[in-house]
Design a protein around this motif. Sequence first.
Motif, short mmCIF file in Angstrom:
data_model
loop_
_atom_site.label_atom_id
_atom_site.label_comp_id
_atom_site.label_asym_id
_atom_site.label_seq_id
_atom_site.Cartn_x
_atom_site.Cartn_y
_atom_site.Cartn_z
N GLU A 367 0.83 -1.20 0.00
CA GLU A 367 0.00 0.00 0.00
C GLU A 367 0.87 1.26 0.00
O GLU A 367 0.58 2.22 -0.71
CB GLU A 367 -0.93 -0.01 1.21
N GLY A 397 -4.18 1.61 -7.00
CA GLY A 397 -4.45 0.21 -6.72
C GLY A 397 -4.40 -0.60 -7.99
O GLY A 397 -4.71 -0.09 -9.08
N SER A 407 -11.30 -0.53 -6.46
CA SER A 407 -11.61 -0.77 -5.05
C SER A 407 -10.35 -0.61 -4.19
O SER A 407 -10.39 0.01 -3.12
CB SER A 407 -12.20 -2.17 -4.89
N ARG A 408 -9.23 -1.15 -4.66
CA ARG A 408 -7.98 -1.04 -3.89
C ARG A 408 -7.49 0.40 -3.83
O ARG A 408 -6.97 0.85 -2.80
CB ARG A 408 -6.92 -1.95 -4.50
N ASP A 411 -9.66 2.23 -1.28
CA ASP A 411 -9.28 1.83 0.08
C ASP A 411 -8.01 2.56 0.51
O ASP A 411 -7.89 3.00 1.67
CB ASP A 411 -9.05 0.32 0.14
N LEU A 412 -7.06 2.69 -0.40
CA LEU A 412 -5.81 3.37 -0.07
C LEU A 412 -6.04 4.86 0.13
O LEU A 412 -5.50 5.46 1.07
CB LEU A 412 -4.79 3.13 -1.19
N ARG A 414 -8.59 6.32 1.24
CA ARG A 414 -9.25 6.53 2.53
C ARG A 414 -8.30 6.41 3.71
O ARG A 414 -8.64 6.77 4.84
CB ARG A 414 -10.40 5.52 2.69
N LYS A 415 -7.09 5.91 3.46
CA LYS A 415 -6.10 5.75 4.53
C LYS A 415 -5.06 6.87 4.54
O LYS A 415 -4.02 6.75 5.17
CB LYS A 415 -5.41 4.39 4.39
N SER A 425 -14.49 9.72 -6.17
CA SER A 425 -14.75 8.34 -5.76
C SER A 425 -15.22 7.46 -6.91
O SER A 425 -15.51 6.28 -6.69
CB SER A 425 -15.80 8.31 -4.64
#
Length: 445
Positions: A367, A397, A407-408, A411-412, A414-415, A425
């Motif tokens: 990540e 991702g 999706s990946r 997710d990244l 959001r971190k 998005s």
Amino acid sequence: MRVLGIGHCNDLAAMYAGMQTRGHDVRAYVRDPASHSVFAGMVKRTDDWQQDLGWVREAGDQGLILFETADQGTVQDALRAEGFQVIGGSALGDRLEADRAYGQQVLRDAGLRTAASHSFASYGQALDFVRSRRQRYVLKFNGAHNPRTRNYIAQTADSRDLAALLDFYCEHEASADTQPDFVLMEHVDGVEIGVGGYFNGQQFLETACIDFEHKRFFAGELGELTGEMGTVVSYAHSSALRVKVLLPLTDVLRDGGYCGYINVNLIANADGLWPLEFTSRFGYPGYAICEALHREPWEAIFRKLLQRPGAQHAGAFRSAVAPGFEAARDFAVGIVLTVPPFPHPHGYAALSKGLPVIPDSSLSPAERAGLSFAEVELRGHTLLTSGTCGYVGVATGCGSSVDSARSRALDLARKVYVPNLRYRSDIGERVSPKVLADLRLWGYL
């Protein structure tokens, strides 16, 4: 290697940092004083790149000069003539990107079909033209320094909205410091797709990529044309467009001394391919998204770009291909992370410059490798926003499908914690299985 990076805003800073981490000696020249803080504390900066030419020459075939922008091609050509190893573009590349009418003519000369394009140096003349034609046009400004936010795609069939914008520009034309320089291109319906390749001065490397840019600021394709807010990239599906679009350009790029990455953006439909424009440089966030798919580091790719085989005879573009490099056969989706007031620079110092950038402590090594920061600096042990407009970076991702890669990437994204962080998005949503199936049916994938 010894790498001297030369650019305006330190756009390739993350690339330099990666090479530096892998043990290479890197110095970056940043032309814009307002961007001197970009990657401060992470990448060594030089104030005078010409003073460092001796440092590069001392390294022999391990010395490399890397140009970021498409406005220093004449300088690149001169350095190559002096025996330096230079990757970036050439004077030809600058003209291909900055002079849209010339770029379209080169594409036509290479046997590609283009949409009708009309050049203007007056908003009033363009306004009269649009009102008399009453069809849909795209406004695109010439020159590397014109902001992408000024480009505009008419939304109405008769370009009434574009006419209103031209009227607005016309009112301000008298007070403008420079004469406008732009084209109006006939709008073509279809799938927007790009194909990019690596040209070594003689041939394209075998490895090429396709991309689907998302240029609008907001989800749902709303708001300003920013350049890119996110992109889908794949190396696995590019061979058809490489043959149809890139290889016919081999002779003109060779004759123009080009060496580096080059991309052609297109509209594809059942009737054919319609090339729109060149990117004669490493694009951002494109290079960072591509890197997520690479199985070889940038310096290995650069060495292959600097291996110059004997010149092919003219007209033999279909065989003018050099060995490529290893890349994953996945899709990569990159999402651009920004803070206010991006995409405009006005008020950045008051709104967002100096904000903390905090990656989640749970990030895996994979990540972390998918995070490519841009306008940031390191003060002590704290990562802060820097630069000129709030372009924080890109989260990428990878996956066997666009949906899994998307999706990946989300997710990244959001971190990454930054006050008032914004990003789209929906990057990749419009690159649906049906779109890919249509492109295959038409023979482009």
